[in-house]
Write an enzyme that holds these catalytic residues in place. Structure first.
Site, PDB file in Angstrom:
ATOM      1  N   ASP A   1      -6.686 -14.189  -9.179  1.00 46.58           N
ATOM      2  CA  ASP A   1      -7.554 -13.300  -8.401  1.00 46.58           C
ATOM      3  C   ASP A   1      -8.291 -12.328  -9.317  1.00 46.58           C
ATOM      4  O   ASP A   1      -8.380 -11.128  -9.043  1.00 46.58           O
ATOM      5  CB  ASP A   1      -6.731 -12.532  -7.362  1.00 46.58           C
TER       6      ASP A   1
ATOM      7  N   GLY B   1      -5.030   3.564  -2.263  1.00 43.12           N
ATOM      8  CA  GLY B   1      -5.614   2.375  -1.646  1.00 43.12           C
ATOM      9  C   GLY B   1      -4.635   1.722  -0.688  1.00 43.12           C
ATOM     10  O   GLY B   1      -3.421   1.902  -0.777  1.00 43.12           O
TER      11      GLY B   1
ATOM     12  N   LYS C   1       3.125   1.344  -6.007  1.00 47.66           N
ATOM     13  CA  LYS C   1       2.782   0.330  -5.008  1.00 47.66           C
ATOM     14  C   LYS C   1       4.012   0.099  -4.140  1.00 47.66           C
ATOM     15  O   LYS C   1       5.093  -0.229  -4.646  1.00 47.66           O
ATOM     16  CB  LYS C   1       2.334  -0.964  -5.690  1.00 47.66           C
TER      17      LYS C   1
END
Length: 661
Positions: free
Chosen positions: A135, A19, A41
């Site tokens: 979030d 992603g 990440k």
């Protein structure tokens, strides 16, 4: 972007991109030391010199590494590679909760509570450590193949003891799940996360979010001003007590919400109890917030996504004052021309409504589910998508009639008419499901049972005395080792030793010379004295067919009741013409392009033999091959010619007579 094959930190080899985000990109990598897949990440190259972005990246690593919970994605390593920060996390091989809801809605209420319990348990720990996520949304909640939840993306999480808790003029989060106080840039607390959890629960129950709109601002206004749409009006079967959990979690005033995630979990867990069936509708005690609703200027959303990127958050933090001025001018223009705008608004609503009706009526036209039986998964998927349907879950099971890798059936079944766009589950064949029986003789009974039950067999235990086998160990098994059978159709009886028989001598039996007995006479003797006869056979030129060749224990031995006596029975003299032919042949391997699974087993080969001892109706050998294989099959043809038939992946490749040469 990082290229595939790059070795990050001299340890993590990049395999693929998972992603791309506004702050960081996520890659699938292999830990070459521990030889496992991980998610990495990596801060975007163009943002590594921005202090705010770097601080958020470091805060995510810190927040997640402090939270050790089975339902939170685990941080395995943090480091830098040539000055580029990266974070290594466990790899969750499965969909996010958003995709899971799309594929499986409507969900069973029990599944909804199971999923929410895991989410609430994880957030309870986070809040206990004074970390608020800010979030929470289904896109940030992952699910592995076993249905276990993993909360990810603490990139904008904040500790309650940090000064950044009051993010004035900065709304951070995803607008579909954002609490009213977040849209105002007010105080963000644990109750803000609970509001988001309430919206997630609403979506799990209904399959959609409560509010939609043409822009992020319009959605935020609905969260701040409009009541949550009634779930029970959409589905009267939903208990009021369950809807009340949603209503309390999503109350406009944080004081009306649950005090903690644990309190919400406890209330949810009891929501399906019969005693709460007639519970009154939840009513907040603090009413609506009368403060002026100020929607912060950084609701700049991609038209194809509801995600606010880290990049847009940073840009909007820097331009907040300017946007506030523009927003104020826009509000004055609206007030000056309010009637004209009202007319345009009504016309726009009518046009949009008409378009929605036309599109909706076309998109939801009923279609008939096509028959995709015996097709490969790829062909079945194409056929379903061609008629406007989508493929949902892929399940595997054994089948005697459908070759491995082909579709057994669909759910719902073929021929049923359903709405266009619905998901269809596929059941894929794993083949006939033949399993080779292991040898468990001599094993402890519990160990033997574990081995066999793990393969799917049912077990029956029979006890008998034995002077040779230790107590609670297997003396014999009813199905011989290395025989291939179907576990779901096979029960194996294990004869288990009770040890030596210590009964008085008057219960002992002296063994006669059984070599003078026929098998029938030996069986009668054993039955009379409570003995068990274990029979084997062999050819003999000296002993007449059906008579005992040898015995164990020896003649004259005194044995207790329950003992096992082994005898070898003659089959008579072996005649050369009994074994009259040997057929040699080769089965070539053919690569199946349609089977692109990681664990493909190769060509499915079934061999059928007809001779004096075998019927062409029964499978002689059943196996999978991944290379060319040679076979040598003996035929006993005393009573005429035989037949050999070979089937590869459902196609007959050899079918011929075998004669006595």
């Amino acid at each position: 972007m990082i290229n595939k094959g790059y070795l990050l930190g001299d340890r993590y080899r990049i395999i693929d991109t998972l992603g791309e985000g506004g702050m960081a990109n996520v890659y699938l990598a292999e830990d070459i030391i521990l030889q496992r897949k991980v998610a990495v990440k990596i801060l975007r190259l163009d943002l590594q010199k921005e202090p705010q972005t770097l601080a958020r990246f470091q805060r995510e690593a810190l927040a997640t590494s402090e939270l050790s919970h089975p339902n939170i994605v685990m941080v395995l390593d943090v480091g830098t590679d040539h000055g580029l920060p990266y974070m290594v996390m466990e790899y969750v091989d499965g969909p996010d909760l958003k995709d899971y809801i799309r594929a499986n809605s409507p969900l069973h209420l029990g599944d909804i509570i199971r999923i929410m319990d895991q989410i609430l348990s994880a957030m309870s720990l986070a809040h206990k450590h004074n970390v608020i996520h800010r979030d929470l949304k289904p896109q940030n909640i992952l699910m592995d193949k076993h249905g276990n939840i993993k909360i990810a993306d603490f990139g904008i999480a904040v500790a309650l003891n940090q000064n950044s808790v009051t993010q004035t003029n900065s709304a951070i989060g995803s607008v579909h799940y954002m609490s009213p106080e977040q849209t105002r840039g007010g105080l963000v607390t644990k109750q803000s996360d609970i509001y988001s959890l309430g919206i997630i629960l609403y979506e799990l129950i209904t399959g959609h979010v409560p509010f939609n709109g043409d822009s992020a601002v319009s959605i935020a206004l609905k969260h701040a001003q409009e009541p949550i749409p009634s779930i029970r009006k959409q589905d009267p079967n939903i208990p009021q007590s369950l809807e009340n959990v949603v209503l309390r979690a999503t109350a406009k005033d944080p004081r009306d919400r649950y005090d903690s995630a644990k309190e919400m979990k406890d209330d949810l867990d009891s929501s399906l109890e019969p005693g709460r069936a007639n519970e009154p509708v939840f009513k907040p005690t603090h009413g609506n917030n009368d403060d002026e609703t100020i929607i912060l200027p950084n609701f700049k959303s991609d038209p194809n996504s509801n995600r606010l990127t880290e990049e847009s958050r940073i840009q909007n933090d820097e331009t907040g004052d300017k946007s506030k001025v523009n927003h104020s001018s826009f509000t004055q223009a609206l007030r000056k021309h309010k009637w004209w705008w009202l007319f345009v608004g009504i016309a726009a609503v009518l046009i949009v409504g008409l378009m929605f009706f036309v599109l909706n009526s076309n998109n939801h036209k009923d279609v008939r589910i096509p028959d995709v039986t015996n097709m490969s998964e790829k062909k079945a998927r194409n056929k379903l998508e061609n008629v406007g349907l989508k493929v949902g879950k892929i399940r595997h099971r054994s089948s005697d009639s459908i070759d491995r890798g082909k579709v057994i059936e669909t759910s719902p079944t073929a021929g049923v008419e359903i709405k266009r766009g619905r998901y269809i589950d596929l059941y894929i064949s794993d083949g006939a499901g033949m399993v080779r029986v292991p040898d468990v003789t001599g094993d402890e009974y519990e160990i033997a049972v574990h081995k066999l039950e793990k393969l799917g067999f049912e077990i029956i235990r029979e006890n008998q005395f034995s002077s040779n086998v230790p107590p609670d160990h297997v003396i014999s098994q009813s199905v011989a080792a290395d025989v291939e059978v179907k576990p779901d159709q096979t029960t194996i009886t294990l004869t288990v030793s009770e040890g030596k028989n210590h009964r008085p001598k008057d219960h002992m039996t002296k063994l006669p010379d059984l070599t003078n007995y026929s098998l029938k006479e030996a069986q009668e003797f054993a039955h009379k004295h409570g003995l068990t006869l274990q029979v084997s056979s062999a050819y003999s030129n000296k002993v007449k067919k059906g008579m005992i060749i040898s015995m164990s224990p020896a003649v004259g031995t005194r044995v207790p009741r329950g003992s096992t006596i082994s005898v070898n029975v003659s089959e008579g003299a072996k005649k050369e013409r009994d074994l009259t032919a040997i057929k040699n042949f080769t089965v070539s391997y053919e690569d199946n392009d349609e089977d692109d699974s990681d664990d493909k087993r190769g060509n499915h080969v079934q061999i059928y033999v007809s001779d004096d001892k075998h019927s062409i109706e029964n499978i002689y050998r059943d196996l999978y091959i991944k290379k060319d294989m040679n076979f040598s099959i003996p035929f006993e043809l005393k009573d005429g010619p035989g037949q050999l038939k070979v089937v590869r992946d459902g196609q007959t490749i050899l079918n011929e007579k075998v004669k006595n040469d």
